[in-house]
Design a protein around this motif. Structure first.
Motif, short mmCIF file in Angstrom:
data_model
loop_
_atom_site.label_atom_id
_atom_site.label_comp_id
_atom_site.label_asym_id
_atom_site.label_seq_id
_atom_site.Cartn_x
_atom_site.Cartn_y
_atom_site.Cartn_z
N LEU A 41 -5.97 5.02 -4.49
CA LEU A 41 -5.59 4.20 -3.33
C LEU A 41 -4.09 3.91 -3.35
O LEU A 41 -3.57 3.42 -4.34
CB LEU A 41 -6.32 2.85 -3.37
N PRO A 42 -3.38 4.20 -2.25
CA PRO A 42 -1.98 3.78 -2.16
C PRO A 42 -1.96 2.28 -1.85
O PRO A 42 -2.68 1.81 -0.97
CB PRO A 42 -1.44 4.61 -1.00
N MET A 43 -1.16 1.53 -2.61
CA MET A 43 -1.15 0.08 -2.45
C MET A 43 0.27 -0.49 -2.63
O MET A 43 1.06 0.04 -3.40
CB MET A 43 -2.07 -0.57 -3.47
N LEU A 44 0.53 -1.59 -1.92
CA LEU A 44 1.72 -2.38 -2.21
C LEU A 44 1.53 -2.96 -3.60
O LEU A 44 0.41 -3.21 -4.03
CB LEU A 44 1.86 -3.53 -1.22
N PHE A 45 2.64 -3.21 -4.30
CA PHE A 45 2.54 -3.76 -5.65
C PHE A 45 3.70 -4.70 -5.91
O PHE A 45 4.68 -4.74 -5.18
CB PHE A 45 2.51 -2.64 -6.70
N HIS A 46 3.56 -5.43 -7.00
CA HIS A 46 4.62 -6.30 -7.50
C HIS A 46 4.65 -6.17 -9.02
O HIS A 46 3.60 -6.21 -9.66
CB HIS A 46 4.34 -7.75 -7.09
N GLU A 96 -10.69 -13.17 -8.44
CA GLU A 96 -10.85 -13.50 -7.01
C GLU A 96 -10.22 -14.86 -6.75
O GLU A 96 -10.24 -15.75 -7.59
CB GLU A 96 -12.32 -13.46 -6.62
N ILE A 97 -9.68 -15.00 -5.54
CA ILE A 97 -8.90 -16.17 -5.15
C ILE A 97 -9.37 -16.63 -3.78
O ILE A 97 -9.56 -15.81 -2.88
CB ILE A 97 -7.40 -15.82 -5.10
N GLU A 98 -9.51 -17.95 -3.60
CA GLU A 98 -9.79 -18.52 -2.28
C GLU A 98 -8.49 -18.50 -1.49
O GLU A 98 -7.45 -18.94 -1.97
CB GLU A 98 -10.28 -19.96 -2.40
N GLY A 99 -8.53 -17.97 -0.29
CA GLY A 99 -7.35 -17.95 0.58
C GLY A 99 -6.45 -16.76 0.27
O GLY A 99 -6.84 -15.82 -0.40
N VAL A 100 -5.22 -16.85 0.78
CA VAL A 100 -4.25 -15.76 0.60
C VAL A 100 -3.71 -15.81 -0.82
O VAL A 100 -3.22 -16.84 -1.28
CB VAL A 100 -3.10 -15.88 1.62
N ALA A 101 -3.81 -14.70 -1.51
CA ALA A 101 -3.30 -14.61 -2.88
C ALA A 101 -1.78 -14.74 -2.87
O ALA A 101 -1.11 -14.08 -2.06
CB ALA A 101 -3.70 -13.28 -3.50
N LEU A 105 1.55 -12.51 -0.75
CA LEU A 105 2.75 -12.99 -0.05
C LEU A 105 4.00 -12.39 -0.69
O LEU A 105 4.88 -11.89 0.03
CB LEU A 105 2.82 -14.51 -0.08
N THR A 106 4.07 -12.37 -2.01
CA THR A 106 5.22 -11.79 -2.71
C THR A 106 5.41 -10.33 -2.32
O THR A 106 6.53 -9.89 -2.04
CB THR A 106 5.03 -11.91 -4.24
N MET A 107 4.30 -9.58 -2.29
CA MET A 107 4.39 -8.16 -1.94
C MET A 107 4.84 -7.96 -0.50
O MET A 107 5.68 -7.12 -0.21
CB MET A 107 3.04 -7.48 -2.15
N GLU A 118 5.91 -13.74 5.53
CA GLU A 118 5.31 -15.04 5.87
C GLU A 118 4.35 -14.90 7.05
O GLU A 118 3.26 -15.46 7.06
CB GLU A 118 6.40 -16.07 6.22
N ARG A 119 4.76 -14.13 8.04
CA ARG A 119 3.94 -13.92 9.24
C ARG A 119 2.62 -13.22 8.87
O ARG A 119 1.55 -13.61 9.31
CB ARG A 119 4.73 -13.13 10.28
#
Length: 164
Positions: A41-46, A96-101, A105-107, A118-119
């Motif tokens: 899978l191609p993915m954004l990363f940090h 797993e995380i509740e809400g936006v990880a 946002l960092t990625m 942010e948007r």
């Protein structure tokens, strides 16, 4: 760094690794699915200095597969010429995380800039949203750029003679 063997974690300090870890190229995460077949899978990363981190939506088949078989391979590369390649192997840890990880946002900000990041995160904010953080601490590192390092640990001359 050209004398450091492929697989050595010190390669994370190389110019090639730093360039790829600081880039906005997509990382390709390879794992084994629940049915035993490979997936990429191609993915954004940090890169946080010790782990390569991905964020995704919760409840997906890939998360179940990563929990069952956490050994993964990752490549971050450019098409070149010449191509520049960072290869990583390690074990994925899924949380797993509740809400936006926060990592999502960092990625988004790293790839698309602060405002767009942010948007994108704000658009996902809905009750019941579950995301997951996939973190991989490298256990094996390989690099090549076809200028200073070549696949298979070959020298430039050896690489030029391959197949002859």
């Amino acid at each position: 760094m050209t004398t450091i063997p492929q697989g050595d974690l010190r390669l994370l300090e190389s110019d090639i690794a730093r360039r790829m870890l600081d880039s906005t190229e997509l990382a390709r995460l390879a794992y084994v699915a629940q049915d035993g077949t490979p997936r990429v899978l191609p993915m954004l990363f940090h890169w946080n200095g010790t782990e390569i981190v991905f964020a995704t939506f919760g409840g997906t088949a890939k998360l179940n597969a990563l929990r069952a078989r956490p050994d993964v391979a990752i490549t971050i590369d450019t098409a070149g010429p010449p191509p520049v390649v960072l290869l990583l192997r390690g074990r994925a840890e899924v949380a797993e995380i509740e809400g936006v990880a926060p990592d999502y946002l960092t990625m988004q900000q790293r790839y698309y800039g602060p405002e767009q990041g942010e948007r994108a995160a704000a658009e996902l904010q809905e009750p019941g949203l579950r995301m997951a953080r996939i973190a991989v601490r490298p256990a094996w590192v390989g690099t090549f750029d076809f200028m200073t390092r070549f696949p298979g640990g070959l020298s430039a001359d050896e690489f030029a003679r391959r197949g002859r």
